[in-house]
Design a protein around this motif. Sequence first.
Motif, PDB file in Angstrom:
ATOM      1  N   UNK A   4     -10.398   1.930   5.111  1.00  0.00           N
ATOM      2  CA  UNK A   4     -10.990   0.876   5.922  1.00  0.00           C
ATOM      3  C   UNK A   4      -9.862  -0.022   6.396  1.00  0.00           C
ATOM      4  N   UNK A   5      -9.798  -0.266   7.693  1.00  0.00           N
ATOM      5  CA  UNK A   5      -8.729  -1.090   8.253  1.00  0.00           C
ATOM      6  C   UNK A   5      -9.356  -2.226   9.068  1.00  0.00           C
ATOM      7  N   UNK A   6      -9.081  -3.455   8.629  1.00  0.00           N
ATOM      8  CA  UNK A   6      -9.587  -4.626   9.341  1.00  0.00           C
ATOM      9  C   UNK A   6      -8.579  -5.107  10.368  1.00  0.00           C
ATOM     10  N   UNK A   7      -9.076  -5.789  11.377  1.00  0.00           N
ATOM     11  CA  UNK A   7      -8.231  -6.431  12.367  1.00  0.00           C
ATOM     12  C   UNK A   7      -9.006  -7.594  12.971  1.00  0.00           C
ATOM     13  N   UNK A 109     -16.941   2.343  -3.522  1.00  0.00           N
ATOM     14  CA  UNK A 109     -16.256   1.055  -3.623  1.00  0.00           C
ATOM     15  C   UNK A 109     -14.932   1.049  -2.852  1.00  0.00           C
ATOM     16  N   UNK A 110     -15.007   1.302  -1.564  1.00  0.00           N
ATOM     17  CA  UNK A 110     -13.823   1.333  -0.715  1.00  0.00           C
ATOM     18  C   UNK A 110     -13.588  -0.039  -0.070  1.00  0.00           C
ATOM     19  N   UNK A 111     -12.361  -0.528  -0.172  1.00  0.00           N
ATOM     20  CA  UNK A 111     -11.988  -1.844   0.367  1.00  0.00           C
ATOM     21  C   UNK A 111     -10.902  -1.697   1.417  1.00  0.00           C
ATOM     22  N   UNK A 112     -10.919  -2.571   2.398  1.00  0.00           N
ATOM     23  CA  UNK A 112      -9.818  -2.686   3.330  1.00  0.00           C
ATOM     24  C   UNK A 112      -8.732  -3.577   2.748  1.00  0.00           C
ATOM     25  N   UNK A 113      -7.653  -3.717   3.501  1.00  0.00           N
ATOM     26  CA  UNK A 113      -6.508  -4.494   3.014  1.00  0.00           C
ATOM     27  C   UNK A 113      -6.659  -5.989   3.272  1.00  0.00           C
ATOM     28  N   UNK A 114      -7.603  -6.361   4.126  1.00  0.00           N
ATOM     29  CA  UNK A 114      -7.862  -7.767   4.416  1.00  0.00           C
ATOM     30  C   UNK A 114      -7.186  -8.240   5.683  1.00  0.00           C
ATOM     31  N   UNK A 115      -7.785  -9.242   6.296  1.00  0.00           N
ATOM     32  CA  UNK A 115      -7.209  -9.875   7.484  1.00  0.00           C
ATOM     33  C   UNK A 115      -7.366 -11.386   7.334  1.00  0.00           C
ATOM     34  N   UNK A 116      -6.303 -12.116   7.640  1.00  0.00           N
ATOM     35  CA  UNK A 116      -6.291 -13.558   7.412  1.00  0.00           C
ATOM     36  C   UNK A 116      -6.964 -14.309   8.556  1.00  0.00           C
ATOM     37  N   UNK A 117      -7.884 -15.172   8.195  1.00  0.00           N
ATOM     38  CA  UNK A 117      -8.507 -16.096   9.149  1.00  0.00           C
ATOM     39  C   UNK A 117      -8.153 -17.509   8.715  1.00  0.00           C
ATOM     40  N   UNK A 118      -7.536 -18.254   9.611  1.00  0.00           N
ATOM     41  CA  UNK A 118      -7.171 -19.637   9.329  1.00  0.00           C
ATOM     42  C   UNK A 118      -7.789 -20.535  10.389  1.00  0.00           C
ATOM     43  N   UNK A 119      -8.550 -21.514   9.934  1.00  0.00           N
ATOM     44  CA  UNK A 119      -9.221 -22.443  10.848  1.00  0.00           C
ATOM     45  C   UNK A 119      -8.615 -23.823  10.657  1.00  0.00           C
ATOM     46  N   UNK A 120      -8.012 -24.340  11.707  1.00  0.00           N
ATOM     47  CA  UNK A 120      -7.372 -25.661  11.617  1.00  0.00           C
ATOM     48  C   UNK A 120      -8.356 -26.746  12.048  1.00  0.00           C
ATOM     49  N   UNK A 121      -8.194 -27.913  11.455  1.00  0.00           N
ATOM     50  CA  UNK A 121      -9.111 -29.023  11.771  1.00  0.00           C
ATOM     51  C   UNK A 121      -8.613 -29.849  12.945  1.00  0.00           C
TER      52      UNK A 121
END
Length: 121
Positions: A4-7, A109-121
């Motif tokens: 699984x590959x997230x983007x 139980x297959x997981x992707x590597x993750x993708x970073x979401x950053x929300x600035x105020x």
Amino acid sequence: QVQLVESGGNLVQAGGSLRLSCVASGRIFSINDMDWYRQAPGKQRELVAQINSDGSVVYADSVKGRFTISRDNAENTGYLQMSSLKPEDTAVYYCHAPHIATQRGIEHDTWGQGTQVTVSS
């Protein structure tokens, strides 16, 4: 072997939108549930949204009305459309599939590597 590959993760201002994608690759026959989890620094990983193979969905209370989960079964791809983002949505977002039917049997139980979401105020 299934992957699984997230983007789609990025830095965005509060109130903005992002669309995450999760592509499953491998000799796949079918995918049952597709889930999105997230983990913020110092916090436990939590379920954000889940979509079953028949399209039924479940959302965490914190994202109801703002996030939409969807999938394209023909492309073995899942999506998470995130709108009205808040700083507290900042986290690494993970794609997860509890059961994937493949040519070699059921992958659990297959997981992707993750993708970073950053929300600035």
